[in-house]
Design a protein around this motif. Structure first.
Motif, PDB file in Angstrom:
ATOM      1  N   GLU A  27      -5.376  27.930  41.325  1.00 38.43           N
ATOM      2  CA  GLU A  27      -4.413  26.927  40.839  1.00 38.43           C
ATOM      3  C   GLU A  27      -5.082  25.578  40.651  1.00 38.43           C
ATOM      4  O   GLU A  27      -4.831  24.877  39.668  1.00 38.43           O
ATOM      5  N   SER A  28      -5.951  25.212  41.596  1.00 33.28           N
ATOM      6  CA  SER A  28      -6.545  23.877  41.512  1.00 33.28           C
ATOM      7  C   SER A  28      -7.553  23.788  40.371  1.00 33.28           C
ATOM      8  O   SER A  28      -7.742  22.725  39.791  1.00 33.28           O
ATOM      9  N   VAL A  29      -8.188  24.917  40.015  1.00 32.26           N
ATOM     10  CA  VAL A  29      -9.188  24.855  38.936  1.00 32.26           C
ATOM     11  C   VAL A  29      -8.557  25.088  37.568  1.00 32.26           C
ATOM     12  O   VAL A  29      -8.806  24.346  36.621  1.00 32.26           O
ATOM     13  N   LEU A  30      -7.724  26.149  37.462  1.00 32.02           N
ATOM     14  CA  LEU A  30      -7.189  26.501  36.141  1.00 32.02           C
ATOM     15  C   LEU A  30      -5.864  25.820  35.850  1.00 32.02           C
ATOM     16  O   LEU A  30      -5.574  25.493  34.717  1.00 32.02           O
ATOM     17  N   GLY A  31      -5.050  25.658  36.912  1.00 33.83           N
ATOM     18  CA  GLY A  31      -3.786  24.925  36.830  1.00 33.83           C
ATOM     19  C   GLY A  31      -3.084  25.013  35.490  1.00 33.83           C
ATOM     20  O   GLY A  31      -2.601  26.057  35.090  1.00 33.83           O
ATOM     21  N   LYS A  32      -3.050  23.902  34.782  1.00 37.38           N
ATOM     22  CA  LYS A  32      -2.343  23.872  33.511  1.00 37.38           C
ATOM     23  C   LYS A  32      -3.303  23.946  32.314  1.00 37.38           C
ATOM     24  O   LYS A  32      -2.945  23.606  31.207  1.00 37.38           O
ATOM     25  N   ALA A  33      -4.555  24.356  32.552  1.00 38.10           N
ATOM     26  CA  ALA A  33      -5.534  24.333  31.461  1.00 38.10           C
ATOM     27  C   ALA A  33      -5.282  25.451  30.461  1.00 38.10           C
ATOM     28  O   ALA A  33      -4.694  26.489  30.796  1.00 38.10           O
ATOM     29  N   ASP A  34      -5.739  25.252  29.221  1.00 38.79           N
ATOM     30  CA  ASP A  34      -5.709  26.301  28.210  1.00 38.79           C
ATOM     31  C   ASP A  34      -7.105  26.879  28.090  1.00 38.79           C
ATOM     32  O   ASP A  34      -8.085  26.201  28.389  1.00 38.79           O
ATOM     33  N   TYR A  35      -7.206  28.128  27.599  1.00 41.97           N
ATOM     34  CA  TYR A  35      -8.510  28.767  27.527  1.00 41.97           C
ATOM     35  C   TYR A  35      -9.459  27.941  26.677  1.00 41.97           C
ATOM     36  O   TYR A  35      -9.148  27.555  25.559  1.00 41.97           O
ATOM     37  N   ASN A  36     -10.645  27.708  27.207  1.00 39.45           N
ATOM     38  CA  ASN A  36     -11.650  26.914  26.492  1.00 39.45           C
ATOM     39  C   ASN A  36     -13.017  27.558  26.701  1.00 39.45           C
ATOM     40  O   ASN A  36     -13.531  27.575  27.807  1.00 39.45           O
ATOM     41  N   GLN A  37     -13.578  28.077  25.637  1.00 43.18           N
ATOM     42  CA  GLN A  37     -14.855  28.804  25.703  1.00 43.18           C
ATOM     43  C   GLN A  37     -15.964  27.976  26.368  1.00 43.18           C
ATOM     44  O   GLN A  37     -16.804  28.484  27.100  1.00 43.18           O
ATOM     45  N   ASN A  38     -15.948  26.662  26.127  1.00 41.73           N
ATOM     46  CA  ASN A  38     -17.026  25.821  26.653  1.00 41.73           C
ATOM     47  C   ASN A  38     -16.905  25.575  28.151  1.00 41.73           C
ATOM     48  O   ASN A  38     -17.881  25.267  28.805  1.00 41.73           O
ATOM     49  N   LYS A  39     -15.653  25.684  28.651  1.00 36.54           N
ATOM     50  CA  LYS A  39     -15.466  25.337  30.059  1.00 36.54           C
ATOM     51  C   LYS A  39     -15.404  26.555  30.964  1.00 36.54           C
ATOM     52  O   LYS A  39     -15.450  26.416  32.177  1.00 36.54           O
ATOM     53  N   VAL A  40     -15.264  27.732  30.380  1.00 35.57           N
ATOM     54  CA  VAL A  40     -14.973  28.896  31.214  1.00 35.57           C
ATOM     55  C   VAL A  40     -16.087  29.189  32.221  1.00 35.57           C
ATOM     56  O   VAL A  40     -15.833  29.638  33.337  1.00 35.57           O
TER      57      VAL A  40
END
Lengths: 116, 155
Positions: A27-40
């Motif tokens: 939850e603390s890392v992905l939380g409300k994020a959207d999929y992003n190839q550069n950040k995965v």
């Protein structure tokens, strides 16, 4: 002559505790994020490292293996299976599945006891 | 070799000189406990008698995953069974290598090739001198498989 035998019967892996720890890390890392190839890449590293740090703080004499898979939600299927050869009385595993609108995350924790 | 030294702080702690350095512990209470402790400490410092055979495990992975999935198209039912099957068979064959005092964990992911992206990462808290892992990635036109085998020394 009496022989000395150590007792190791208090060591049981608490899967619920591990489940809660890992869920909070995701939850603390992905939380409300959207999929992003550069950040995965940094997300999987962060989830795994934070989970390990919190598991170690439990202070038990275990070696830990934490695996994290993050996948973009596109309708494609993914199956994960695991098989272990260990001491079933002391060792254990826990799997946490998490998802949001754009991605799925599966984290496996394997705890392997050592004798001290 | 281990031997008790004459030093100590008022007899409450004895310092046992080991091959690698000083180990400070509270003295075991009975002679048999002391013998047990010294035996375990020596085993601990010696490390694994036989290392985890990474090359042999790589070969097992190539063989099992390849033969399970080579001509397979992605279908949910058969691929779920294939993932379970791969994990079980790899574990059985690595177990058959009979490496003493090693525990084995096998994780297999089988997924559909659908233009999506997937990242698998793992970290381990262990002793890097005795513990290790092996990994294999398989791909054909409709599916992919990632399989990891971790060997953990029971010290």
């Amino acid at each position: 002559m009496e022989e000395f035998h150590p007792h190791n019967d208090e060591m049981i892996f608490n899967a619920d505790e591990a489940h809660n720890i890992v869920k909070e890390c995701i939850e603390s890392v992905l939380g409300k994020a959207d999929y992003n190839q550069n950040k995965v890449n940094q997300w999987t590293a962060a989830i795994v490292e934070q989970s390990l740090t919190h598991l170690v703080k439990l202070g038990k004499t275990y070696k830990y293996i934490v695996t994290c898979a993050v996948m973009q939600r596109s309708g494609a299927g993914l199956h994960t299976a695991s098989s272990c050869f260990w001491d079933t009385t002391t060792d254990g595993t826990c799997t946490v599945r998490w998802e949001n609108r754009t991605m799925n995350c599966i984290v496996n924790v394997f705890a392997v006891a050592i004798l001290l | 070799r281990l031997r008790p030294s004459a030093e100590g702080d008022g007899g409450r702690r004895n310092h046992y000189r080991a091959r690698l350095g000083w180990v400070s512990i509270a003295p075991p209470k009975t002679p048999s406990a002391l013998r047990f402790f010294l035996h375990k400490l020596e085993l601990c410092l010696a490390g694994p008698a036989r290392r985890f055979p990474v090359a042999a495990v790589d070969e097992i992975l190539r063989d099992v995953v390849g033969s399970a999935l080579r001509e397979q198209r992605y279908e949910p039912g058969p691929c779920r069974e294939a993932a379970k099957n791969i994990a079980e068979v790899v574990k059985a064959r690595v177990k058959a290598l009979a490496v003493p005092r090693y525990k084995i964990v096998v994780v297999a992911h089988v997924g559909q090739l659908g233009g999506q992206s997937l990242q698998v990462g793992s970290r381990c808290l262990w002793d890097p001198q005795s513990d290790t892992f092996s990994s294999y990635v398989f791909k054909n036109t409709s599916l992919f498989a990632v399989t990891n085998v971790y060997g953990v020394y029971f010290e």
